[in-house]
Motif scaffolding. Sequence first.
Motif, PDB file in Angstrom:
ATOM      1  N   ASP A 150      -0.122   6.299  -6.819  1.00  0.00           N
ATOM      2  CA  ASP A 150      -1.292   5.466  -7.094  1.00  0.00           C
ATOM      3  C   ASP A 150      -1.943   5.058  -5.781  1.00  0.00           C
ATOM      4  O   ASP A 150      -1.505   4.107  -5.139  1.00  0.00           O
ATOM      5  N   VAL A 205       0.997  -5.043  -9.658  1.00  0.00           N
ATOM      6  CA  VAL A 205       2.390  -4.756 -10.024  1.00  0.00           C
ATOM      7  C   VAL A 205       2.733  -5.481 -11.336  1.00  0.00           C
ATOM      8  O   VAL A 205       3.326  -4.899 -12.243  1.00  0.00           O
ATOM      9  N   TYR A 247       2.698   1.687  -3.445  1.00  0.00           N
ATOM     10  CA  TYR A 247       1.784   2.205  -4.466  1.00  0.00           C
ATOM     11  C   TYR A 247       1.563   3.700  -4.263  1.00  0.00           C
ATOM     12  O   TYR A 247       1.611   4.484  -5.200  1.00  0.00           O
ATOM     13  N   THR A 257      -5.297   1.854  -6.574  1.00  0.00           N
ATOM     14  CA  THR A 257      -5.120   0.400  -6.546  1.00  0.00           C
ATOM     15  C   THR A 257      -5.183  -0.148  -5.123  1.00  0.00           C
ATOM     16  O   THR A 257      -5.945  -1.087  -4.862  1.00  0.00           O
ATOM     17  N   LYS A 264       4.600  -2.124 -12.817  1.00  0.00           N
ATOM     18  CA  LYS A 264       5.145  -1.070 -11.957  1.00  0.00           C
ATOM     19  C   LYS A 264       6.528  -1.501 -11.471  1.00  0.00           C
ATOM     20  O   LYS A 264       6.781  -2.663 -11.237  1.00  0.00           O
ATOM     21  N   GLN A 305       4.236   6.054  -5.340  1.00  0.00           N
ATOM     22  CA  GLN A 305       4.314   6.261  -6.795  1.00  0.00           C
ATOM     23  C   GLN A 305       3.133   7.066  -7.320  1.00  0.00           C
ATOM     24  O   GLN A 305       2.975   7.222  -8.523  1.00  0.00           O
ATOM     25  N   MET A 328      -2.679  -6.757  -5.033  1.00  0.00           N
ATOM     26  CA  MET A 328      -1.619  -5.755  -5.184  1.00  0.00           C
ATOM     27  C   MET A 328      -0.439  -6.314  -5.968  1.00  0.00           C
ATOM     28  O   MET A 328       0.146  -5.609  -6.791  1.00  0.00           O
ATOM     29  N   THR A 334       0.839  -1.198   0.000  1.00  0.00           N
ATOM     30  CA  THR A 334       0.000   0.000   0.000  1.00  0.00           C
ATOM     31  C   THR A 334       0.879   1.254   0.000  1.00  0.00           C
ATOM     32  O   THR A 334       0.658   2.188  -0.769  1.00  0.00           O
TER      33      THR A 334
END
Length: 171
Positions: free
Chosen positions: A109, A165, A104, A112, A170, A107, A161, A101
Amino acid sequence: VGVGGMFTWLSQGLAAMARMGGQVQVAQCIGRGERDRAHGFAQAAVQLATLMGMAYAVISLLFARQMVAFFQLTDPEAQTAALSYTKIACGLIVFLTLTMTGLYTAQGDSKTPFLANLIGLVTNMILDPVLILGPGPFPKLGVVGAAIATVTAQAIVMTMMILGVIIQKKE
């Protein structure tokens, strides 16, 4: 469940260490345009979370009796239930969810992890009464069902998650 919940909350506090460190470093590196360094920090955060999660699980399984005994429960049924919940919920704890978490979010985001956590929460809300009470064809599992619901929901969030990726490629 309350006694075992104390130890799952403790695990979340420990998991926050890998999340916070990784999230901050990754965000700063991305901000400076240092994607390779960001990747290294993200990788280290995931490795640390995995190692800490495995260590916590082993400790929880080996010392579950002592952990539950700390609360000095006098009711044997409550003690047995607390022990069962602690062994399942802490023995199978998923540390990666918080770290993923954070990575993400670092970055940019937040969608998601929000969706993954929402689906995990709804899954837990559905599985809890089904596995605890055992309506229809489902067995009545009580406290063990609550622990299984929690771990299943966490595993679903983590899987979503990780798939995110892979699918989004990612770094």
